[in-house]
Structures are given as structure tokens and as C-alpha cells.
Design an enzyme around this catalytic site. Structure first.
Site, PDB file in Angstrom:
ATOM      1  N   ASP A 279       0.864  -1.171   0.000  1.00 54.45           N
ATOM      2  CA  ASP A 279       0.000   0.000   0.000  1.00 54.45           C
ATOM      3  C   ASP A 279       0.907   1.229   0.000  1.00 54.45           C
ATOM      4  O   ASP A 279       2.134   1.132   0.103  1.00 54.45           O
ATOM      5  CB  ASP A 279      -0.972  -0.007   1.183  1.00 54.45           C
ATOM      6  CG  ASP A 279      -2.178   0.907   0.925  1.00 54.45           C
ATOM      7  OD1 ASP A 279      -2.126   1.730  -0.008  1.00 54.45           O
ATOM      8  OD2 ASP A 279      -3.169   0.812   1.667  1.00 54.45           O
TER       9      ASP A 279
HETATM   10  C1  NOJ Z   1      -3.998   4.052   0.250  1.00 55.13           C
HETATM   11  C2  NOJ Z   1      -5.202   3.155   0.391  1.00 55.13           C
HETATM   12  O1  NOJ Z   1      -5.118   2.427   1.597  1.00 55.13           O
HETATM   13  C3  NOJ Z   1      -5.383   2.199  -0.759  1.00 55.13           C
HETATM   14  O2  NOJ Z   1      -6.622   1.550  -0.614  1.00 55.13           O
HETATM   15  C4  NOJ Z   1      -5.275   2.907  -2.066  1.00 55.13           C
HETATM   16  O3  NOJ Z   1      -5.475   2.009  -3.128  1.00 55.13           O
HETATM   17  C5  NOJ Z   1      -3.899   3.554  -2.138  1.00 55.13           C
HETATM   18  N1  NOJ Z   1      -3.792   4.548  -1.083  1.00 55.13           N
HETATM   19  C6  NOJ Z   1      -3.624   4.192  -3.479  1.00 55.13           C
HETATM   20  O4  NOJ Z   1      -4.308   5.378  -3.601  1.00 55.13           O
END
Ligand code: NOJ
Length: 723
Positions: A279
Site C-alpha cells: 500500500d
Molecule cells: C492508500 C489506500 O489504503 C489504498 O486503498 C489505495 O489504493 C492507495 N492509497 C492508493 O491510492
């Protein structure tokens, strides 16, 4: 341009991957593991293109911040994406295309309901069709890969990210997982109208303590395997191209450093051949979690654990070479990670069609078929919670309505908090939806949602439609609430209008299911609409006016109060509730039961289920029996009922949930019509992860039953014989 087997689309993908890998330098391989933002593209254009030419990055994320859903993201520019891609395929040594990823979670220009709402449809086929329309739209603007579906099982609605989740049940979530994977990716990879999907957040992130985003999670091994992992297993089986490692610590091991979960379970035990992306900064966060002292150590932990691609931080780019040189990391892991990423690129057909035809968007975005699908899914995603004296659908005799509250004319709010490309001016508000659907009636409103003039306007009408709910800014990532309640002022507004003695219809557009004491006390009807997307107003008007019927069912229990959390239907049976059956109280000042249970939802007609029976009373663990019953629409209107199949394993090697959903069917029936519904029962419905730490069917008695919500009686007994 280098030619070879990898360029030949007729060759098996494994051969193409192996051939390309054999031609790559170590730097080029490491480059494939990195994902960058390319913010301020125009300013940094030449540096970015130099990097692309050198093969520095395998992927670009099309967002500037980690919270792009709520914070906004730049609009997609196909020409710019094509320019970068041309440099990658024509000017880099091997011509490996860049993979463009974006959070296309539940909509693009046509925005569908948020996953927490669409799960209520209990209609995976429709969800699949909806998400394939989303894929067609997003891919027409150059996106290859979406970071969806989110499959975090949730038990605490204080957590703002429940809005992205299919709810509290592993079976429903698994069905939605498969629908999403097939919808985004297509039945087969490689169509230029599809997106690669990404199941996230692997795993357990939905258990954030106290509902505080990013907080520690403490799932036990038993719960992890029986509840949290099944939707990911279903996604893996459905061929999801990628998964995203979560931010959370899980029992002492941040999941982004969990070799047991990723390299061993996902890639080893399940033999899944997709790739894992971190993530946003979740490898960087290993330092914050206190399991790595610096970026080199964080890289070692994350890569060892099995994360193939790093989102954003650049740790992989700077450290993997040195870790291989020092012998701390085998070079074969690098090859494995790169092969997985290349496989995804081949699957997406990027070597065959790396660029996007800029004219496609014009004929794809907001295509009438997509809009019609969005109306249908929005309609099926609403849950009718209360309907005193059949206040809904609105009686044809009523002519004048006051449409009030913060959502009466809202637009942006219906798009929810993970929407990058929906346009507020393309959203149909509730007021507009009603006026369009019933031009012969009068819909009046007040100038300000909370003005005392609302009371005056209401008095001029025969019926009040009060549109309440959380805004998209009060939920989503990093937005949790301590008290489970509507936003400030809304309870008072409901009570004030409820005091007028008119029929009061409350439409709740919150992204999650919140208890409302005022609505319970004063409303004639409560329709939970949720965040329904661009067609919200059209769908809500259809249901209110009876042009369509509600059929949604709760994917998550609604507690009576914050203090009841966690409260979910598939709780373990508790010794004292059985031995103290008459004296067990739970709380001194509140009932133990929820306000509304999982699987609950009303329609405009009534149904009965008769003659529930099994084809046999016994089966072997590898056998099968059939459960059948007759569903009848006993009311005067057409409707759809979701027949739900629950089981309980009363005596097992570990304690088991009091009941578990193992099947459902949404059936539409005309008044008076009947249909026989059948459910096949095999090991898949009966097995669980028990005391021997693997999935198996334990012989013995199971109780089973069909019903219309999670309080369904379990009148049947099935005995599974020891083999
Ligand atoms: C953080 C989030 O937790 C995730 O769900 C998302 O896909 C990513 N950022 C990318 O934006």
C-alpha cells in the site's frame, strides 16, 4: 526494438515471461518493482521520460496523494499517458510497457454505488456487469489496473473505510470478490476494455482497533482463516491479477512484512501467480511500526515477505541490489517478483496495445447502457428498514411533498469518498430525480437544509421526504467516528419534522449503516439509500414512487448504540448463553439484539418459504445433498426476495459461529407466483479451519435452514458420516 519470443502473442505467457526475463539486466528487473507518481508532470517531464527510457519504473500510480478519493486527483490525460508509454515501448532497451494504476473503486464517469451499498444488492451478477462497465470507462482513458476490490471484513462501523467493504460476512464478501474480479478483468484477461484487479488490503486491516484507521489488528489464527482470508482465497481462485498488502500490524507482525501470509500462504499454499503491491508507503511504515530500523531493513522485510512491487517510497529501487549482493536476499526472489509483474502486463495485453485510442472515451464514458446499469444497481442496493402502514411506496393520492434535509439537492455526496472521476454536475439529485419521475406532482423544498423554515415548508405539504446522511468527507480513509450517529443536527431535524404529525419518510444517504433514534421514533419509513453514485436521485425516486421495489439486505448489522460494537451475526456461541439461558443478560441497560440484523431488508410485498427439505438426511464428506423449498410471493405487488441459506455446526473441534451464511439467491416474483429454490450442499459449505489447522469437514450433525435474514430458523439436520 529487440524482438524475440516475448513479442509473439501466440506463445504461452510463461514462455514470453521467461524469454523477456532472460534478456533483462538487474537494474531493469529492479525497475519493474517500482511504482511512481510522476506528480507535476509538465514541470518534470524530461526527467520522468529519461527515467522511463532507462526502465526505472514498472508502474505509475495515477494519483498525487494517498487519499485521492476524497482529496481529488488530476483528471486523466490520455495524450500524456500515451506519450510516456511511447517512450517506454519505443525508446527503452526492451520496450516494456508501463502499467498505469488508479483507484477506480466503484465508478469512473458513470459512478455506481459504493461497495458497502452494492453488497446489499446480494446480486453478484449485476455487480459484475456494473464493474465491467466501470472497467470499460476507465480503460478508455488509459487506466490498466484498478486498486479494487477492497475485501476487508468489517465489524466496526466507526471505521470510515467500511464504505469500501462488502461487509461483515465472508461468504457474501467472497461472492462479491469473484464478481468484482470477473467484472473488472473480464472472463478472460487481455481485452482492452478491462482492467487488472487488485484485492486489498491483504489482510485483516478491517479490524483496526477502536475503528481508528491504521490501528493495530488482533485477529486470531482461527478468525483469520475462517473469516478474513476466504474472500482473498476466492479472489485468488477467480484469477485476480494482484493483491495489495495492508498497512496494519496483525498480532505483532505488520502484514507488509508477513512472510507467513504472503510468500507462504498466498503464493505457496494457494499457488496464486499474481503479484503483490504494497500500500502507499506501507513498506516505509515498517519503520514506524518498529520492526525495521531503516529503509534497508524495511526493504529486506517486505521483499522477504513477498511484496513484489513497491508503491511510492523508492526503497526497493535503492536497496534491493545491495541486499542481493550481500547475500541477504536470493536473486531468485527478484526473478520471481519480476516474472509476476511481467505476467500481469502480458495478461493485460500491454505488449499488443500499449497505448489508448484517444477517441474511445467519447463513445464510452456515460454510455447509456452504463447509466441504465447504474440505475438498476443503485435501485437494488437500497435497504428498506422500516415501513409503518405501508407508507412506501408513496400513495398515488398524495400530490404535494416537502423534500428537505442536507441531501435533498446534494450531488457530490452521492459519489462517496473513493471517487476520482465522477462529476458532481452529472449526478441526479433526489429532488431532480423526483421531479423528473413524477412531473404531475409538486415537490417543494427549503432554501437551507437546516433552516427553521424547513418546518414551515413541511407544513405546506402532505408528506415529508427528509434526506439525511453523512457527507463523503466524514468517512473513507483516515476518517473514523467515535460515536455511531448521524452528523450534528440531523437527529434534531428528524425529531422536529416528526413532531408535525405528517407522514415522514427518512432517506439516509450515509455511506454506512447508522442507528438513528429519532428516525426510529418519528419516521413512518426509513430507506437506507447509502452512496449510490451518479444515478442516485433517479433510483431513489423510482423506489419512493413505487416505479421499482426495494430488495436490498443489510451486509452489516446495525447496532443499537456504539457501545454494542462489535456486534455481528456470525458470532461464536457462548457457553453461558446456553447454560444461563434464562439469566444471561449481556448488558444491564440495553438489549443484546441489534437494531437491524444482517441480511434484513423489507420490500413492498410479502413472501413465504414452504416445504424446506433435504434430498437426504446423511452425506459423506465428499458427497452432496440438495436443499430445496418453495418461495411464494403472497402479496399484491411484484417483488424480489433474497433467500438466504444458513448453517450451524453445533459440536466441532473448535467453537463455531452460531450460524453462517452459505448461500443466497435473489428471486424476482410476480404477485401470487412461486418458485422452487435449490441449494447444493457439498464440503465447500460445511468445511472450516479447525483444531488441526487446516480446512476440513468434521463428521457429525449440522443444522440448516433457509430464510429472509440472519434470524432464519434452522429446522433441518444433516449428518455427515465419518469416512
Ligand atoms: C492508500 C489506500 O489504503 C489504498 O486503498 C489505495 O489504493 C492507495 N492509497 C492508493 O491510492
Amino acid at each position: 526494438m529487440i524482438t524475440g519470443v516475448f513479442r509473439d502473442a501466440s506463445r504461452p505467457l510463461a514462455e514470453r515471461v521467461a524469454d523477456l526475463l532472460s534478456r533483462m539486466t538487474r537494474e531493469e528487473k529492479i525497475g519493474q518493482l517500482g511504482q511512481v507518481r510522476m506528480s507535476d508532470y509538465e514541470k518534470n517531464r524530461s526527467a520522468y521520460l529519461d527515467g522511463v527510457r532507462a526502465g526505472k519504473w514498472g508502474s505509475r500510480i495515477l494519483a498525487e496523494t494517498a487519499w485521492a478519493g476524497d482529496g481529488g486527483a488530476s483528471a486523466l490525460k490520455v495524450e500524456q499517458l500515451n506519450e510516456i508509454q511511447r517512450v517506454a515501448v519505443e525508446e527503452s532497451r526492451l520496450g516494456i510497457p508501463i502499467l498505469y494504476g488508479r483507484d477506480v473503486i466503484y465508478g469512473h464517469r458513470t459512478v455506481f454505488p459504493i461497495p458497502h451499498s452494492y453488497a446489499a444488492s446480494f446480486n453478484p451478477d449485476l455487480v459484475q456487469r456494473a464493474l465491467s462497465a466501470v472497467a470499460a470507462e476507465a480503460s478508455s482513458e488509459g487506466v490498466h489496473w484498478t486498486f479494487s476490490p477492497m475485501l476487508d471484513l468489517v465489524r466496526d462501523p466507526r471505521w470510515g473505510r467500511v464504505i469500501e467493504s462488502p461487509g461483515e460476512d465472508p461468504y457474501l464478501s467472497s461472492r462479491m470478490a469473484v464478481a468484482a474480479v470477473r467484472g473488472f478483468q473480464g472472463e478472460q484477461f487481455g481485452g482492452d476494455k478491462s482492467l487488472l484487479a487488485c484485492a486489498k488490503h491483504f489482510a485483516g486491516y478491517g479490524g483496526a482497533e477502536g475503528g481508528r484507521d491504521y490501528d493495530t489488528t488482533e485477529w486470531t489464527d482461527n478468525t483469520l482463516h475462517n473469516m478474513i482470508l476466504p474472500p482473498f482465497r476466492a479472489a485468488a481462485k477467480a484469477g485476480v491479477a494482484s493483491m495489495m498488502a495492508g498497512f496494519n500490524d496483525l498480532g505483532g507482525t505488520p502484514v507488509s512484512s508477513s512472510r507467513a501470509l504472503m510468500r507462504d500462504w498466498l503464493k505457496g499454499e494457494l499457488d496464486w501467480n499474481g503479484f503483490i503491491v504494497s500500500d502507499w508507503g506501507s513498506i516505509f511504515d515498517l519503520i514506524g511500526h518498529g520492526v525495521a530500523g531503516d529503509e534497508r531493513a524495511a526493504t529486506l522485510r517486505a521483499f522477504t515477505a513477498g511484496i513484489d512491487m513497491e508503491m511510492i517510497a523508492g526503497f526497493y529501487e535503492r536497496n534491493i541490489g545491495a541486499l542481493i549482493d550481500s547475500g541477504e536476499m536470493p536473486a531468485t526472489w527478484l526473478d520471481d517478483a519480476v516474472s509476476r509483474i511481467l505476467l500481469a502486463k502480458f495478461r493485460a495485453g500491454l505488449f499488443e496495445h500499449p497505448c489508448t485510442d484517444p477517441s474511445r472515451a467519447a463513445t464510452t464514458l456515460r454510455h447509456p447502457d452504463h447509466v441504465a446499469l447504474a440505475v438498476e444497481l443503485a435501485t437494488q442496493s437500497m435497504v428498506l428498514l422500516k415501513n409503518k402502514n405501508n407508507s412506501l411506496p408513496l400513495a398515488p393520492t398524495l400530490k404535494k411533498f416537502a423534500v428537505l434535509g442536507p441531501y435533498a439537492e446534494a450531488r457530490r455526496e452521492h459519489l462517496g469518498s473513493w471517487c476520482l472521476d465522477g462529476r458532481p454536475n452529472e449526478v441526479t439529485s433526489i429532488l431532480d430525480g423526483l421531479r423528473t419521475a413524477a412531473p404531475e406532482k409538486e415537490f417543494i423544498t427549503a432554501n437551507a437544509a437546516f433552516s427553521d423554515a424547513c418546518v414551515d415548508v413541511a407544513r405546506q405539504a402532505e408528506c415529508v421526504i427528509l434526506c439525511v446522511g453523512e457527507s463523503h468527507l466524514r468517512n473513507g480513509e483516515n476518517k473514523s467516528i467515535a460515536e455511531l450517529a448521524l452528523p450534528p443536527g440531523q437527529e434534531q431535524l428528524i425529531a422536529a419534522l416528526g413532531g408535525l404529525g405528517l407522514s415522514l419518510i427518512v432517506v439516509d444517504c450515509s455511506g454506512r449503516y447508522l442507528p438513528s433514534p429519532a428516525a426510529e421514533a418519528h419516521a413512518s419509513a426509513i430507506l437506507h439509500a447509502g452512496c449510490l453514485g451518479t444515478e442516485a436521485g433517479t433510483a431513489i425516486a423510482r423506489v419512493l414512487l413505487g416505479h421499482a421495489y426495494p430488495s436490498g439486505k443489510l451486509p452489516m448489522t446495525i447496532p443499537r448504540s456504539t457501545g454494542q460494537i462489535p456486534l455481528y451475526y456470525n458470532r461464536k456461541t457462548v457457553g453461558k448463553t446456553v447454560t444461563f439461558v434464562d439469566r444471561y443478560r449481556g448488558y444491564e441497560e440495553q438489549l443484546l439484539t441489534p437494531l437491524y440484523r444482517f441480511g434484513y431488508g423489507l420490500g413492498y410485498t410479502t413472501f413465504t418459504l414452504a416445504n424446506q427439505q433435504l434430498s437426504a438426511a446423511t452425506m459423506s464428506a465428499d458427497g452432496a445433498v440438495t436443499l430445496r423449498a418453495t418461495l411464494t410471493n403472497t402479496g399484491a405487488r411484484a417483488g424480489a426476495e433474497v433467500v438466504q441459506f444458513y448453517i450451524c455446526d453445533p459440536v466441532a473441534s473448535t467453537s463455531r459461529p452460531g450460524r453462517e451464511l452459505k448461500g443466497f439467491q435473489r428471486v424476482e416474483l410476480a404477485p401470487g407466483a412461486s418458485r422452487v429454490v435449490t441449494f447444493k450442499i457439498t464440503a465447500a459449505e460445511l468445511e472450516f479451519y479447525g483444531a488441526r489447522f487446516h480446512w476440513e469437514v468434521e463428521p457429525g450433525e449440522f443444522r440448516l435452514g433457509l430464510g429472509f435474514d440472519s434470524a432464519a430458523p434452522l429446522p433441518l439436520t444433516l449428518t455427515v458420516m465419518a469416512s
